[in-house]
Design an enzyme around this catalytic site. Sequence first.
Site, PDB file in Angstrom:
ATOM      1  N   CYS A  33      -0.262  -5.696   6.566  1.00  0.00           N
ATOM      2  CA  CYS A  33      -0.569  -4.169   7.736  1.00  0.00           C
ATOM      3  C   CYS A  33       0.650  -5.092   8.680  1.00  0.00           C
ATOM      4  CB  CYS A  33      -1.157  -3.601   7.863  1.00  0.00           C
ATOM      5  SG  CYS A  33      -2.765  -2.889   6.148  1.00  0.00           S
ATOM      6  N   CYS A  66       0.704  -1.430  -0.341  1.00  0.00           N
ATOM      7  CA  CYS A  66      -0.204  -0.026  -0.046  1.00  0.00           C
ATOM      8  C   CYS A  66       1.021   1.637  -0.148  1.00  0.00           C
ATOM      9  CB  CYS A  66      -1.012  -0.094   1.463  1.00  0.00           C
ATOM     10  SG  CYS A  66       0.143  -0.417   2.868  1.00  0.00           S
TER      11      CYS A  66
HETATM   12  S1  FES Z   1      -3.492  -0.113   4.352  1.00  0.00           S
HETATM   13 FE1  FES Z   1      -1.175   0.377   3.969  1.00  0.00          FE
HETATM   14  S2  FES Z   1      -0.553  -0.239   6.171  1.00  0.00           S
HETATM   15 FE2  FES Z   1      -2.101  -1.207   7.050  1.00  0.00          FE
END
Ligand code: FES
Lengths: 137, 137, 386, 386
Positions: free
Chosen positions: B103, B34
Amino acid sequence: MEYTDKVCEYFRNPKNMGRIENPDGVGTVGNKVCGDVMKIYIKVNDDIIEDIKFETFGCGAAIATSSVVTELAKGKKIEEALKISNKEVVDFLGGLPPIKKHCSLLAEDGLKAAINDYRDKQKNSAPSPIKSEDKQL
Amino acid sequence: MEYTDKVCEYFRNPKNMGRIENPDGVGTVGNKVCGDVMKIYIKVNDDIIEDIKFETFGCGAAIATSSVVTELAKGKKIEEALKISNKEVVDFLGGLPPIKKHCSLLAEDGLKAAINDYRDKQKNSAPSPIKSEDKQL
Amino acid sequence: MIYMDYNATTPCDKRVLEAMLPYFGDEFGNPSSLYQSARTAKKAVEKARADIAVLLGCAPEEIFFTSGGTEADNWAIKGAAFQLKDKGRHIITSRIEHHAVLNTCKSLEKVGYEVTYLPVDKYGVVDIEELKNSVRKDTVLITIMYANNEIGTIQPVKEIAETVKEKGVYFHTDAVQAAGKIPLSVKELGADMLSLSGHKFYGPKGVGALYIKKGVKIAPFMYGGEQEKGKRAGTENVPGIAGIGKAAEIAAKEMVEEEVRIKKLRDRLEAGIKDRIPEIVVNGHPEQRLYNTLNLCIKHIEGEGILLHLDFEGICASSGSACTSGSLEPSHVLLAIGLPHEIAHGSLRLSLGKHNTEQDVDRVLEVLPGIASKLREISPFWNKGK
Amino acid sequence: MIYMDYNATTPCDKRVLEAMLPYFGDEFGNPSSLYQSARTAKKAVEKARADIAVLLGCAPEEIFFTSGGTEADNWAIKGAAFQLKDKGRHIITSRIEHHAVLNTCKSLEKVGYEVTYLPVDKYGVVDIEELKNSVRKDTVLITIMYANNEIGTIQPVKEIAETVKEKGVYFHTDAVQAAGKIPLSVKELGADMLSLSGHKFYGPKGVGALYIKKGVKIAPFMYGGEQEKGKRAGTENVPGIAGIGKAAEIAAKEMVEEEVRIKKLRDRLEAGIKDRIPEIVVNGHPEQRLYNTLNLCIKHIEGEGILLHLDFEGICASSGSACTSGSLEPSHVLLAIGLPHEIAHGSLRLSLGKHNTEQDVDRVLEVLPGIASKLREISPFWNKGK
Ligand code: FES
Ligand SMILES: Cc1ncc(COP(=O)(O)O)c(C=O)c1O
Ligand SMILES: Cc1ncc(COP(=O)(O)O)c(C=O)c1O
Ligand code: FES
């Protein structure tokens, strides 16, 4: 199907339904679009449609228009009866749904077929100009 | 997003957040999935993580797992701290939504990066076996 | 009003409507949103998915919501056809499918697919041998309906599924008329896909579902957001979905009792009409037939006239299927079971449901013979000498 | 609860729900049926069609009901593409379209179509010159959204339509966020197709509409019965359609007043946030922007954290669009207007509506600065020395 009140009325209580025994003319027509069938019987006197009846295997519009066309034709001279158009029938009924316009053709065609049949018979049975007198005998 | 109450709790009131001035090790990691970023600061004494803090630019799960990983690591020996897995962190929080599993990797990786940084610094500043004593001075 | 057209559509069960109402108002959130109040909507969707799964005996993850039976059929067929287009482009279906299936198949014919339309016997049953013989190397999908909407005939779907499994072809069944009426288990059945529609079993209109067996891959039908695991985009119709879920829950519970009650009414109606009106033909399979459906042809007269007269008496029925009532051709189903055109034209479908009573049946029995006579009187085909 | 996510979805107006209720119950008939009681349902559908036509300034026959905005977009794009496939296979759209448009275009790329995704300027506006230059001989469709769901930027649709008309190409516009919010007239506009969705303007979820200009021919999207003049099969979602019709009727009447009221609230919110939180970026066009939409990036922090904290305070908002909130990538819209990844990640969309009050705005202004500080405290990018 959105039929006018008049269509419903004529469908529920059609006039001139049934057969005429020994008619002067009979027309049987089938609808090209839907395959339904109508039969018109006429009794002619002095060039006037004295009696007229119908039998219809068809939808509500077909039955209502059958009834109307017989009513419009009854008592009319042959020549005048031939002028009855399906538009006249439809207008009389306050309109028909678009998909049902073709049904009214059945009525017009049925009447015409009966008149033609009557004329054909006249020609065959009495090819002389005095055929109507003959028939009156 | 269906976070557990524990995730929400840790997100709302994270422990060990912020910076350590003059840390013994700093790890900065970015999440491949992400693009979010975490920084872990550690203060080490006698092979034990005496203090640990984090800074996180990331989702709720990232912040909660950051907090948890610092809590789990604090007071632990380096060797033991290295054993902390993202699974342990996730279990501690009562699970994470599937899309958020990645994450928790940030937390594990961040801690490891900080420890590696600490070890690298140790090697460079004191390549002798008595480095820890040196540091105590 | 006496409603005997439950195969066309059904009223929402009061409990269904109640289950829907919160999601128009306070719980109106978009299930894809993060915040608390949207999660309630999300939960409603997942509860409904589980309820449908119970009705069909499958896993909730195998249920995908659609805008109705038509979309489910379109999706299943096109989705399979496009997914497997490199494997082959031959599809097998039957001649008595709903237009949602037939017309989708026809649309595929225009883009290079070949479709075999299997004939049926006089009861409307597909011949399994014929089906087996029709499977080719490039066949990718067989779609045969579970129960027919017009005549109620139930296909030997399980046998079909087994045949198909041997051949390694996808099998879809349009169960829009079966789901919620009769118990069915996709696991037992072995179907790969199954369509259903809420408004056929006292759920709301505009919502249906497609069961897709785990592991079966079909192309999406609608593209957009990530709803329905990315397989069916579009903001979820939350009230509708809550409604179809509730309808499934109720059906699962009450179906068996209803079957007994309604079958009795239907049989009484059938026997009564046979007694009172000469020259009629009852269509569909004598046993393998939906318990609520009575389809008959009153010879020598045409269906619309019957419907109009029934309507004057406050009785709602249909001739052919509702969605082709604007059409002039006789039912393709009745032609497929071998009825001649003029008999097929005189069909009447009475389909019973939850709110019908014995009085309803008796009222139809009181009224229908007169209507038949009246129309026969006008008919050129009726032998009045009799 | 303070709801500031009206671009994601809206609650049904009470009058809308009332307009729907009869069609779940007594008036549940299938509009395709012949009998009297079904005609009431049919009339409801036609009334709704007329109400939408008034909202858009077109003829009722030009309105076709769908299951939502997504279906309308999918249908318009695929329907035009398939209809015109012998003329050409090039489509033009923009980089900031909703996924219902983008992903439909992408799906067409897989089957031999070419798609040009026009860039936008920093406000999110498509460059008309660039558009003109992109039109090729084989271009068959241009689809550019009316108003963007994330940043609210309104495109110069009329100019685009004129450009397109010169070139003889079909023009579709996704007006899901515009219809019911701002007055629009397809006649003035000159669009060939326009999509809208009920739940974006206080109508029900699961129902939308596609305007198709008279004379414009596109392939059907769903095959089956003869509903919607044979162009969109499936039993009509009568309550839903009655609902979207009522919503259109209400919008047409109250839209202008609402605009004044809501714009004032939005502006107060925008000014208040700018005053209270340093280092923010407001996205979208300063003037050509939906009056209810405020999209901003709070630098150095990430959007989900803001949403969670707002949710703890009972405030509903979103980051990016609702249907991609399950996604991890920053908004494609914010990237397209040139924001760097880490700023795009911190976006917050506050979209206001009917039930918002000044108190709501003040409460957000009270709470948001604290949330921003708190998250910035944790952020590695925030210069705490300041
Ligand atoms: S979406 Fe990036 S760390 Fe959770
Ligand atoms: C067998 C069958 N399949 C499909 C459909 C279409 O379902 P819907 O009207 O929900 O689109 C129907 C009913 O209309 C049906 O009876
Ligand atoms: C601009 C835009 N287009 C299309 C859609 C899709 O509409 P629906 O959710 O009704 O399918 C949305 C909203 O989700 C939207 O904002
Ligand atoms: S439909 Fe055949 S005559 Fe009317």
